[in-house]
Design an enzyme around this catalytic site. Structure first.
Site, PDB file in Angstrom:
ATOM      1  N   LYS A 116       0.833  -1.238  -0.126  1.00  0.00           N
ATOM      2  CA  LYS A 116       0.004  -0.070  -0.013  1.00  0.00           C
ATOM      3  C   LYS A 116       0.883   1.365   0.005  1.00  0.00           C
ATOM      4  O   LYS A 116       0.519   2.190  -0.770  1.00  0.00           O
ATOM      5  CB  LYS A 116      -0.726   0.084   1.307  1.00  0.00           C
ATOM      6  CG  LYS A 116      -2.347  -0.884   0.937  1.00  0.00           C
ATOM      7  CD  LYS A 116      -3.620  -0.335   1.338  1.00  0.00           C
ATOM      8  CE  LYS A 116      -4.441  -1.016   0.936  1.00  0.00           C
ATOM      9  NZ  LYS A 116      -5.810  -0.299   1.103  1.00  0.00           N
ATOM     10  N   GLU A 200      -4.339  13.519   6.201  1.00  0.00           N
ATOM     11  CA  GLU A 200      -4.606  13.325   4.896  1.00  0.00           C
ATOM     12  C   GLU A 200      -5.826  14.334   4.416  1.00  0.00           C
ATOM     13  O   GLU A 200      -6.587  14.618   5.179  1.00  0.00           O
ATOM     14  CB  GLU A 200      -5.157  11.932   4.568  1.00  0.00           C
ATOM     15  CG  GLU A 200      -4.287  11.148   3.719  1.00  0.00           C
ATOM     16  CD  GLU A 200      -4.861   9.821   3.756  1.00  0.00           C
ATOM     17  OE1 GLU A 200      -3.904   8.678   3.297  1.00  0.00           O
ATOM     18  OE2 GLU A 200      -5.969   9.552   3.379  1.00  0.00           O
ATOM     19  N   ASN A 235     -17.353  -2.134   2.076  1.00  0.00           N
ATOM     20  CA  ASN A 235     -16.185  -1.950   1.166  1.00  0.00           C
ATOM     21  C   ASN A 235     -15.958  -2.737   0.111  1.00  0.00           C
ATOM     22  O   ASN A 235     -14.759  -3.165  -0.301  1.00  0.00           O
ATOM     23  CB  ASN A 235     -14.916  -1.983   2.012  1.00  0.00           C
ATOM     24  CG  ASN A 235     -14.862  -0.638   2.947  1.00  0.00           C
ATOM     25  OD1 ASN A 235     -15.234   0.440   2.475  1.00  0.00           O
ATOM     26  ND2 ASN A 235     -14.215  -0.875   4.066  1.00  0.00           N
ATOM     27  N   GLU A 275      -6.982   2.003  -9.460  1.00  0.00           N
ATOM     28  CA  GLU A 275      -8.242   2.583  -8.876  1.00  0.00           C
ATOM     29  C   GLU A 275      -8.073   4.091  -8.353  1.00  0.00           C
ATOM     30  O   GLU A 275      -6.810   4.321  -7.670  1.00  0.00           O
ATOM     31  CB  GLU A 275      -8.642   1.623  -7.771  1.00  0.00           C
ATOM     32  CG  GLU A 275      -8.838   0.257  -8.064  1.00  0.00           C
ATOM     33  CD  GLU A 275      -9.378  -0.571  -7.003  1.00  0.00           C
ATOM     34  OE1 GLU A 275     -10.098  -1.552  -7.250  1.00  0.00           O
ATOM     35  OE2 GLU A 275      -8.981  -0.370  -5.714  1.00  0.00           O
ATOM     36  N   GLU A 288      -5.096   2.400  -5.548  1.00  0.00           N
ATOM     37  CA  GLU A 288      -4.163   1.339  -5.569  1.00  0.00           C
ATOM     38  C   GLU A 288      -4.240   0.749  -7.031  1.00  0.00           C
ATOM     39  O   GLU A 288      -5.222   1.140  -7.866  1.00  0.00           O
ATOM     40  CB  GLU A 288      -4.482   0.046  -4.622  1.00  0.00           C
ATOM     41  CG  GLU A 288      -5.886  -0.542  -4.713  1.00  0.00           C
ATOM     42  CD  GLU A 288      -6.129  -1.618  -3.697  1.00  0.00           C
ATOM     43  OE1 GLU A 288      -5.134  -2.075  -3.121  1.00  0.00           O
ATOM     44  OE2 GLU A 288      -7.461  -2.107  -3.577  1.00  0.00           O
ATOM     45  N   ASN A 290      -4.581  -2.681  -9.151  1.00  0.00           N
ATOM     46  CA  ASN A 290      -4.681  -4.217  -9.080  1.00  0.00           C
ATOM     47  C   ASN A 290      -4.046  -4.891 -10.360  1.00  0.00           C
ATOM     48  O   ASN A 290      -4.586  -4.524 -11.366  1.00  0.00           O
ATOM     49  CB  ASN A 290      -6.453  -4.494  -8.957  1.00  0.00           C
ATOM     50  CG  ASN A 290      -7.052  -4.229  -7.748  1.00  0.00           C
ATOM     51  OD1 ASN A 290      -6.297  -4.461  -6.669  1.00  0.00           O
ATOM     52  ND2 ASN A 290      -7.925  -3.403  -7.665  1.00  0.00           N
ATOM     53  N   PHE A 348     -26.622  -7.654   4.629  1.00  0.00           N
ATOM     54  CA  PHE A 348     -25.869  -8.634   3.746  1.00  0.00           C
ATOM     55  C   PHE A 348     -25.207  -9.772   4.362  1.00  0.00           C
ATOM     56  O   PHE A 348     -23.810 -10.075   3.607  1.00  0.00           O
ATOM     57  CB  PHE A 348     -24.964  -7.560   2.778  1.00  0.00           C
ATOM     58  CG  PHE A 348     -25.942  -6.339   2.319  1.00  0.00           C
ATOM     59  CD1 PHE A 348     -26.620  -6.548   0.932  1.00  0.00           C
ATOM     60  CD2 PHE A 348     -25.965  -5.105   2.823  1.00  0.00           C
ATOM     61  CE1 PHE A 348     -27.425  -5.769   0.327  1.00  0.00           C
ATOM     62  CE2 PHE A 348     -26.656  -4.243   2.209  1.00  0.00           C
ATOM     63  CZ  PHE A 348     -27.373  -4.426   1.089  1.00  0.00           C
TER      64      PHE A 348
END
Lengths: 670, 510
Positions: A116, A200, A235, A275, A288, A290, A348
């Site tokens: 990351k 941030e 997420n 992304e 990030e 992928n 969910f």
């Protein structure tokens, strides 16, 4: 070209890769665990190799076993799909050491992008926007203010060791940043024993938008436009689309250029995804990269016409990309719904069990639209607890976003799944949600729109009428059949009964039938109490789970399931129990009392002498009807005891290992 | 002339009011419909022909001479259900609490006689307080006359009882002799003696619901075959049941158009039986995927759930389904399950309804409770019922068919017409472990040898093929083809002729 490839994955993605390989004339090898012996991907592959136990660690995550399967079958290349070993540099290296091609990027890219912090630094160096923030940790409140002033408010103060929302503070001005810094630091200290915090930029109204890139080993890199994946729960993406309704041409070009730059910088090859998080001002920041095929790749395929799996295989074979950036054009709109085995009405939560019915909508052109369904299951398959509970990826394509969403709504309406809980009620409700239809999304869409958890929408008068008409036509067909008994003494009525009252939930809707003849198909007019008349036509016949037809101006696909004296009808995320009455029976029905849930079942009794194997619940837990409470073994067989209604567990009175007599109380409900 | 016509109208209006508007309102207040409303809901609209509307009682004791109501507490007559004749009587709780007088009993007897003579089903709707005590022995006589007619009609015409209010004392025995009893939850109860008498005699304090509510009778006593949430739901479900029944033991099976092809395979059945022999699956799924359109009218769903019985259709014609239920107690046969299935099999045989049996049974339930409770005789009931049945019998063994339970479950030896087995079937005297420990008793200490023997036993005996070699199984079929195979079998058996030797009646082990 390779003559044989192995797919180191399972489920829908294994099936999807096999489909392309087969079209390219490449033989395929599937691998499977114990739990997957009867899976679809095993059935559709040319060969299948058993690689171990049901737990992923014993099978799909075992580099050694997959290498062994390659050697045994002579596979020349491996497609890793997504998840499992797809982003393990070690896997890639192990394959290459054996001279087997990895259908994906080189180990270096996987390695760099897998970290990351490292990937962010790397991206920043490559000229990609990253979320502005403090370089290291923040010293004190003054330092915090200085940093915040530098990047601009609002800012987010986060614990370095943080997670789960602890030690996180949003600050909109100097006072808040000073106060927030102290609080975040003390929370960080008490929660993680590490008081370091960093700052941030806080992204307002964030949307998740990603760029698909494609690179070969000859230095060519192109991008295939974006996908928006802002509809997420926990997420995890649920609904994706291409293109994004939010991007303008300029932002799209900038994001594409940065994604390509990043891919080049990391010597990328194969398909990958960069992304971004995009704020309300269309400022975008790298999240990030992928380094694999994404779950949601079909929407890109549908709008660009490029088969990404084919491109990955060709790149792995050393071929040069045959498409240039200028060839890529987004045509129309595509939407993907991930159909999950989970209960949307209960946060969910995953649901497992046997798919007693699984009838997806037919794939292919549907009017001006197109339906694609990537699936790894079949009717009678088992959704096991070992793997991801995704059942299928239902995609629709059409010329416009609105048409693609409408096509998705209709496809979901005719998607029949029984035996487990699934999220189609949620997906179907979403397709008619005004905010989704307008494209006003953020990654917090679900919690924002359903703060108390998802609840099914209520039918308005017009929608209730549609549901009532579906039920009424079903009753007319059913009644006609019963009016033709061979031994009847009353003369056949010879015509349709005219006046009806349909009860939809608690609403009574009087309807008048005009014209039409008994039997199926039906073609008639139905009048409402307010005088509005609608033409209705359907070919529906008893036993069909999906009613298709026209009601007025609408094309309707609704699902019918029998309930005592009526039908449960599911349509566009609406669900109602419907009963069709003559006016007189409706009068009598109104006299019937509301039944309160009986309190005679306040306890779970052991139905047989046996051994309590396991308890699935704890005291205080809320349980829905049909969920497992406990498992009792008797006659050497496991008997699953399920909740007969929604209950809260008040007291548990037995423990696993207990020998129980008949009617022994296992637990009490509140 | 005019006056006479008007008088009829007036009298009819008076009769239709039963015990009067106040009592009707009270009935509605309790969540119940009146007798006439119930009949309206049960029968086709406008089809009810009432008899004996103006009958009144003949009692004079205790001041009864002055209290007379038209109809005398029961509404009787006939009408149609989807065009087919049925006879009906409905106790009118608004008139003397629906209690039975001599005249009231005679009204019921009249429709019983007519139903039997005209070979059509009879449905009784109960909501009554028992005998009219003021009438003394005349009421008792009336009861017995009704009982006798129940007995004579049994097995000739379908008799159905729906308990929709109190049903106590003498009133309980007529329903008890009918083919089916259904109840309405919370508003109905059934017992021989009520809570007051119970308190006096046994000093036991109990509510009506605990003594004889729908829950007790559907789950514990098995007196009731099903229960519904309210009057309307119960009555509409009775229409559904009647649609499935022939008019009499000589009437043809009712047939409706079937839209679901039997030629379509259902591949999902190939995965119904789990790999692990100890993992259950739902027998209802198999029934629903075999029957037309998944439509299954289950009988006694809440009682002895280790066996599932009920009515459905194959190619539009009524079929009785019996299936061991692996989900409950591994589908074992115990006393309750045997009695439940035996009664259902005999009902089907009475009315020429073919029987489809799905077998997955590990045996009879061991234990003192079962043996002392008479398992031998209860189990024998099911054995007897299958053995005497002359209707078409199609049997499909899906998994276990062990020991005596194999014989009982419509085996070839009990004149099963077509006996199929799935490849997953295990037809044997017992499971591998038990068998090996008996056959190889001397090796019991030697785990390796036992494992070897077990493997041998499993390979040889836990399959359908030993039975198939002997012809006990006509064919081993693919699970996916079950609906087609069963339907073809039933078609072939439409012409079946089989008679038992003449006898006055048999002597089933009651």
């Amino acid at each position: 070209m390779f003559s044989k490839i192995l797919i180191a994955n399972r489920g829908e993605i294994a099936c999807r890769v096999i489909k392309t390989a087969r079209r390219m004339g490449i033989a395929t090898v599937a691998v499977f665990s114990d739990a997957d012996a009867k899976s679809l991907h095993v059935a559709v592959a040319d060969e299948a190799v058993h690689i171990g136990g049901s737990a992923s660690a014993d099978s799909y995550l075992s580099i050694e076993r997959i290498l062994d399967a390659c050697k045994r079958t002579g596979a020349e290349a491996v497609h890793p799909g997504y998840g499992f070993l797809s982003e393990r540099a070690a896997f890639c290296e192990a394959l290459e050491a054996e001279g087997i091609a990895f259908i994906g990027p080189a180990p270096k890219a996987i390695h760099v992008m897998g970290d990351k912090i490292e990937s962010k630094r790397f991206a920043s160096t490559a000229g990609v926007n990253v979320v502005p923030g403090s370089e290291g940790t923040v010293e004190d409140a003054d330092h915090a203010h200085a940093i915040a002033a530098g990047i601009g408010y609002p800012v987010m103060i986060k614990a370095s060791a943080g997670g789960g929302g602890k030690g996180m503070r949003v600050a909109y001005d100097e006072t808040e940043v000073r106060d927030g810094f102290e609080r975040a630091r003390s929370e960080a200290r008490s929660s993680f024993g590490d008081e370091r915090v960093f700052i941030e930029k806080f992204v307002l109204e964030p949307r998740h938008i990603e760029i698909q890139v494609l690179a070969d080993t000859h230095g060519n890199v192109i991008h295939l436009g974006e996908r928006e994946c802002s509809i997420q729960r926990r997420n995890q993406k649920v609904v994706e689309e291409a293109p994004s309704p939010f991007l303008d041409a300029k932002t799209r070009a900038e994001m594409g250029a940065q994604a390509v730059a990043l891919a080049k910088a990391v010597d990328y090859r194969s398909a990958g995804t960069v992304e971004f998080i995009v704020d309300r001002d269309r400022d975008f920041y790298f999240l990030e990269m992928n380094t694999r095929l994404q779950v949601e790749h079909p929407v890109t395929e549908l709008v660009t016409g490029v088969d990404l799996v084919e491109q990955m295989i060709r790149v792995a074979n050393g071929e040069e990309l045959s498409i240039a950036q200028g060839d890529i054009r987004a045509n129309g709109w595509a939407v993907e719904s991930r159909v999950y085995a989970e209960d949307p009405f209960r946060g969910f939560l995953p649901s497992i069990g046997r798919l007693t019915r699984y009838r997806p909508p037919e794939e292919g052109p549907r009017g001006d639209a197109f339906v694609r369904n990537d699936t790894g299951v079949f009717e009678g398959a088992e959704i096991s607890r070992f793997y991801d509970p995704m059942i299928a990826k239902l995609c629709t394509w059409a010329g416009t976003r609105e048409a693609a969403i409408d096509a998705m709504g209709e496809a979901l309406d005719s998607f029949v799944i029984d035996g487990i809980n699934h999220n189609i009620p949620f997906l179907a409700a979403l397709m008619r949600h005004p905010r989704w239809r307008e494209g006003r999304l953020t990654t917090a869409f679900i919690p924002e729109e359903y703060p108390e958890g998802f609840v099914a929408p209520e039918a308005d008068e017009d929608e209730a009428t549609v549901i009532a008409i579906v039920a009424l036509t079903a009753e007319l067909v059913r009644k006609d059949r019963l009016d033709r008994f061979n031994d009847r003494v009353a003369p056949h009525p010879g015509q349709l009964r005219r006046d009806w009252v349909v009860r939809v939930g608690d609403r009574y809707l009087p309807l008048a039938v005009e014209g039409g003849t008994p039997g199926s198909p039906l073609d008639l007019t139905i009048g409402r109490e307010d005088g509005e008349r609608m033409h209705v036509a359907t070919q529906w016949r008893p036993g069909e789970a999906v009613w298709r037809g026209r009601i007025g101006e609408r094309a309707v696909a609704a699902q019918l399931r029998p309930v005592p004296n009526g039908l449960r009808i599911d349509w566009q995320g609406l669900s109602a129990n419907v009963r069709v009455y003559t006016p007189r029976l409706a009068e009598l029905d109104r006299l019937m009392p509301e039944k309160a849930a009986s309190d005679t079942s306040r306890m779970l009794l052991c139905p047989m002498p046996g051994l309590l194997v396991s308890l699935a619940v704890e005291e205080g837990q809320e349980i829905k009807a049909g969920e497992t409470l406990a498992v009792v073994e008797a006659m050497k067989m496991e008997n699953v005891l399920k909740a007969e209604r929604d209950v809260t567990i008040e007291k548990v009175l037995a423990a696993p290992g207990d020998s129980l007599a008949v009617d022994a109380v296992i637990m009490e409900f509140a | 002339m005019r006056d006479v016509l008007e008088e009829l109208d007036e009298r009819r209006s008076e009769a239709r009011l039963g015990g009067g508007e106040t009592r009707i309102a009270a009935q509605h207040e309790r969540g119940k419909l009146t007798a006439r409303e119930r009949i309206e809901a049960l029968l086709d609209e406008g089809s009810f022909e009432e008899f004996d509307m103006f009958v009144t009682h003949r009692g004079t004791d205790f001041g009864m001479a002055d209290k007379r109501y038209y109809g005398d507490g029961v509404v009787t007559g006939w009408g149609t259900v989807n065009g087919r004749t049925v006879f009906v009587f409905a106790k009118d709780f608004t008139v003397f609490g629906g209690s039975l007088s001599e005249a009231h009993a005679e009204k019921i007897q009249k429709v019983q006689d007519m139903a039997l003579r005209n070979r059509a089903p009879i449905i009784g709707l109960y909501d009554a307080g028992g005998a009219r005590i003021q009438e003394g022995v005349a009421a008792l006589g009336g009861y017995a006359e009704v009982f006798q007619r129940n007995v004579l009609a049994s097995g000739v015409i379908p008799q159905i009882s729906v308990i929709m209010g109190p049903c106590a004392g003498g009133d309980v025995y007529s329903p008890a002799m009918t083919d089916f009893i259904f109840m309405v939850r919370d508003t109905s109860y059934m017992f021989v003696t009520g809570p007051d008498v119970v308190k006096t005699v046994t000093n036991e304090t109990v509510t009506s619901e605990e003594l004889g509510g729908a829950r007790v009778h559907t789950t514990k006593s098995s007196i009731a075959d099903g229960a519904y949430d309210n009057d309307l739901e119960a009555l509409l479900q009775m229409r559904r049941l009647i649609d499935l029944l022939p008019q009499s033991n000589t009437g043809a099976l009712p047939e409706i158009e079937c839209f679901q092809s039997v030629k379509q395979d259902d591949p999902s059945l190939d995965t119904l039986v789990p790999k692990n022999a100890n993992t259950p699956y739902d027998a209802r799924e198999l029934i629903e995927k075999t029957a037309d359109e998944g439509d299954f009218f289950e009988i006694q769903a809440a009682f002895a759930q280790n066996i599932v019985v009920g009515l459905g259709r194959m190619e539009g014609r009524t079929v009785g389904f019996v299936a061991n239920q692996p989900m409950v107690l591994a589908g074992v046969l115990d006393s309750d399950a045997s009695r439940k299935a035996a009664r259902f099999v005999r009902f089907c045989d009475c009315f020429s309804i073919p029987i489809v049996t799905f077998v997955d049974v590990p045996g009879f339930l061991p234990g003192t409770a079962q043996e002392q409770g008479g398992l031998i005789k209860h189990g024998a009931k099911l054995l007897f019922a299958y053995g005497e049945a002359t209707v078409p019998k199609v049997t499909v063994i899906t998994r276990k068919a062990f020991g005596g339970a194999y014989d009982v479950m419509a085996s070839k030896h009990l004149r099963g017409d077509i006996n199929y087995a799935w490849p997953t079937a295990q037809i044997a005297v017992m499971g591998a472990k038990g068998a090996v420990e008996i056959i190889f008793r001397k090796d019991v200490g030697d785990a390796d040898r036992i494992a070897e023997h077990t493997k041998m036993y499993e390979d040889r005996f836990l399959s359908p093929f030993v039975a198939a070699e002997r012809g006990y199984i006509d064919e081993v079929i693919m699970p996916r083809s079950t609906r087609r195979r069963v339907a073809r079998g039933l078609r072939m058996l439409r012409g079946k002729e089989l008679e038992n030797p003449w006898k006055k009646h048999d002597n089933i082990p009651l």
